[in-house]
Motif scaffolding. Sequence first.
Motif, mmCIF file in Angstrom:
data_model
loop_
_atom_site.group_PDB
_atom_site.id
_atom_site.type_symbol
_atom_site.label_atom_id
_atom_site.label_comp_id
_atom_site.label_asym_id
_atom_site.label_seq_id
_atom_site.Cartn_x
_atom_site.Cartn_y
_atom_site.Cartn_z
ATOM 1 N N MET A 1 0.830 -1.185 0.000
ATOM 2 C CA MET A 1 0.000 0.000 0.000
ATOM 3 C C MET A 1 0.878 1.253 0.000
ATOM 4 N N ARG A 2 1.846 1.295 0.894
ATOM 5 C CA ARG A 2 2.726 2.462 0.972
ATOM 6 C C ARG A 2 3.535 2.622 -0.309
ATOM 7 N N SER A 3 4.084 1.522 -0.832
ATOM 8 C CA SER A 3 4.917 1.632 -2.030
ATOM 9 C C SER A 3 4.102 2.156 -3.215
ATOM 10 N N LEU A 4 2.853 1.699 -3.346
ATOM 11 C CA LEU A 4 1.993 2.214 -4.416
ATOM 12 C C LEU A 4 1.728 3.704 -4.218
ATOM 13 N N ARG A 5 1.413 4.080 -3.004
ATOM 14 C CA ARG A 5 1.094 5.477 -2.701
ATOM 15 C C ARG A 5 2.297 6.375 -2.959
ATOM 16 N N GLU A 6 3.455 5.979 -2.435
ATOM 17 C CA GLU A 6 4.650 6.810 -2.589
ATOM 18 C C GLU A 6 5.115 6.876 -4.039
ATOM 19 N N ALA A 7 4.955 5.777 -4.777
ATOM 20 C CA ALA A 7 5.378 5.780 -6.179
ATOM 21 C C ALA A 7 4.577 6.781 -7.002
ATOM 22 N N ARG A 8 3.383 7.078 -6.553
ATOM 23 C CA ARG A 8 2.532 8.037 -7.276
ATOM 24 C C ARG A 8 2.464 9.385 -6.553
ATOM 25 N N ALA A 9 3.306 9.552 -5.555
ATOM 26 C CA ALA A 9 3.407 10.804 -4.779
ATOM 27 C C ALA A 9 2.055 11.237 -4.218
ATOM 28 N N VAL A 10 1.291 10.253 -3.734
ATOM 29 C CA VAL A 10 0.006 10.533 -3.088
ATOM 30 C C VAL A 10 0.250 10.612 -1.586
ATOM 31 N N VAL A 11 -0.335 11.599 -0.931
ATOM 32 C CA VAL A 11 -0.110 11.801 0.496
ATOM 33 C C VAL A 11 -1.087 10.971 1.327
ATOM 34 N N LEU A 12 -0.730 10.759 2.583
ATOM 35 C CA LEU A 12 -1.563 9.985 3.507
ATOM 36 C C LEU A 12 -2.971 10.567 3.594
ATOM 37 N N ALA A 13 -3.077 11.890 3.590
ATOM 38 C CA ALA A 13 -4.387 12.544 3.704
ATOM 39 C C ALA A 13 -5.296 12.199 2.534
ATOM 40 N N ASP A 14 -4.721 11.990 1.339
ATOM 41 C CA ASP A 14 -5.537 11.611 0.177
ATOM 42 C C ASP A 14 -6.152 10.224 0.371
ATOM 43 N N VAL A 15 -5.370 9.304 0.930
ATOM 44 C CA VAL A 15 -5.888 7.955 1.199
ATOM 45 C C VAL A 15 -6.962 8.027 2.281
ATOM 46 N N ALA A 16 -6.711 8.808 3.320
ATOM 47 C CA ALA A 16 -7.688 8.956 4.404
ATOM 48 C C ALA A 16 -8.992 9.554 3.872
ATOM 49 N N ARG A 17 -8.890 10.537 2.997
ATOM 50 C CA ARG A 17 -10.080 11.178 2.420
ATOM 51 C C ARG A 17 -10.885 10.162 1.598
ATOM 52 N N ALA A 18 -10.189 9.355 0.831
ATOM 53 C CA ALA A 18 -10.867 8.322 0.034
ATOM 54 C C ALA A 18 -11.554 7.304 0.946
ATOM 55 N N ALA A 19 -10.918 6.974 2.066
ATOM 56 C CA ALA A 19 -11.513 6.031 3.023
ATOM 57 C C ALA A 19 -12.763 6.638 3.654
ATOM 58 N N ARG A 20 -12.700 7.910 4.002
ATOM 59 C CA ARG A 20 -13.883 8.572 4.577
ATOM 60 C C ARG A 20 -15.028 8.620 3.572
ATOM 61 N N ALA A 21 -14.697 8.730 2.295
ATOM 62 C CA ALA A 21 -15.739 8.781 1.258
ATOM 63 C C ALA A 21 -16.526 7.472 1.172
ATOM 64 N N VAL A 22 -15.921 6.364 1.624
ATOM 65 C CA VAL A 22 -16.636 5.087 1.625
ATOM 66 C C VAL A 22 -17.132 4.717 3.016
ATOM 67 N N GLY A 23 -17.092 5.680 3.929
ATOM 68 C CA GLY A 23 -17.701 5.468 5.235
ATOM 69 C C GLY A 23 -16.774 5.066 6.365
ATOM 70 N N LEU A 24 -15.464 5.019 6.112
ATOM 71 C CA LEU A 24 -14.524 4.676 7.182
ATOM 72 C C LEU A 24 -14.063 5.954 7.869
ATOM 73 N N SER A 25 -13.658 5.853 9.115
ATOM 74 C CA SER A 25 -13.253 7.045 9.866
ATOM 75 C C SER A 25 -11.731 7.122 9.986
ATOM 76 N N TRP A 26 -11.031 7.012 8.863
ATOM 77 C CA TRP A 26 -9.581 7.073 8.856
ATOM 78 C C TRP A 26 -9.111 8.515 8.771
ATOM 79 N N ASP A 27 -7.982 8.772 9.418
ATOM 80 C CA ASP A 27 -7.259 10.017 9.209
ATOM 81 C C ASP A 27 -5.865 9.628 8.714
ATOM 82 N N ALA A 28 -5.024 10.616 8.448
ATOM 83 C CA ALA A 28 -3.688 10.330 7.913
ATOM 84 C C ALA A 28 -2.890 9.450 8.877
ATOM 85 N N SER A 29 -3.065 9.659 10.167
ATOM 86 C CA SER A 29 -2.356 8.863 11.162
ATOM 87 C C SER A 29 -2.775 7.390 11.092
ATOM 88 N N ALA A 30 -4.063 7.151 10.913
ATOM 89 C CA ALA A 30 -4.544 5.764 10.801
ATOM 90 C C ALA A 30 -3.944 5.092 9.567
#
Length: 190
Positions: A1-30
Motif C-alpha cells: 500500500m505504501r509503495s503504491l502510494r509513494e510511487a505516485r506521490a500521493v499523500v496519507l491525507a488523500d488515502v484517508a479522504r478516500a476512506a472517509r468517502a466510503v464510510g470509514l473514519s480514517w485520518d492520515a495517522s490511521a
Amino acid sequence: MRSLREARAVVLADVARAARAVGLSWDASAVSRIETGARQLTLDEFLTLPRIMTAALCEPTTLVTLLADGTGSLSETWALLAEPGVAHLAVEAIPDLARKAVECSKRAAETQGGDTDLYDRAAELGVTPEALSDAMTELWDVRSLRAERERRLRESDTDLSQPTRARTARGHLTRQLMAELRHHLAENGQ
C-alpha cells in the motif's frame, strides 16, 4: 500500500479522504499505522481497500496489486486471499449495512466522475458540492481541485521524481487552492 502510494506521490491525507468517502473514519495517522503494520485492518476495511486506493491513486487498484510484494509476485497465502472465489466468500461476511454503504459511496463517486474529494472539500468550506464545483469552474475552468493542483504541479519546476518533494508541493498547492476558493466564495457571498 505504501509503495503504491509513494510511487505516485500521493499523500496519507488523500488515502484517508478516500476512506472517509466510503464510510470509514480514517485520518492520515490511521493510514500511516496501517502501512507500518501498527494497526490491523478489519475484514470490511480489507475488502474495501482496493476501492479506497483506486480513488486515492486515480487508477484501478485490485487486491492482487495491493498484495504483491516489491517484485510484483504474490506469496502463496496472499495469492489464495486474492482469488476471486475467496474474495466473494469474504464479501458475504460483510454486514449488509456496510456493504450497502460501500455500494452507495461507489455509485455517488461514479456519478460525480469519481471525484469523492469534492464532498469533503465542500464540507470543509461550508458550501454545497455544486457551489464548490461552480466556484472551481469560475476560477480555473476545472471541476476538480485535484485536476487544478496537478496542472499547477506540472507547470512548476518541482522535481516529481522525489516523492517527498512532490508530496510537499501537493500539500502547499492544496492549501493555496483552498485559500483561493475561500476568498472567491466570500467575495460571492457564499
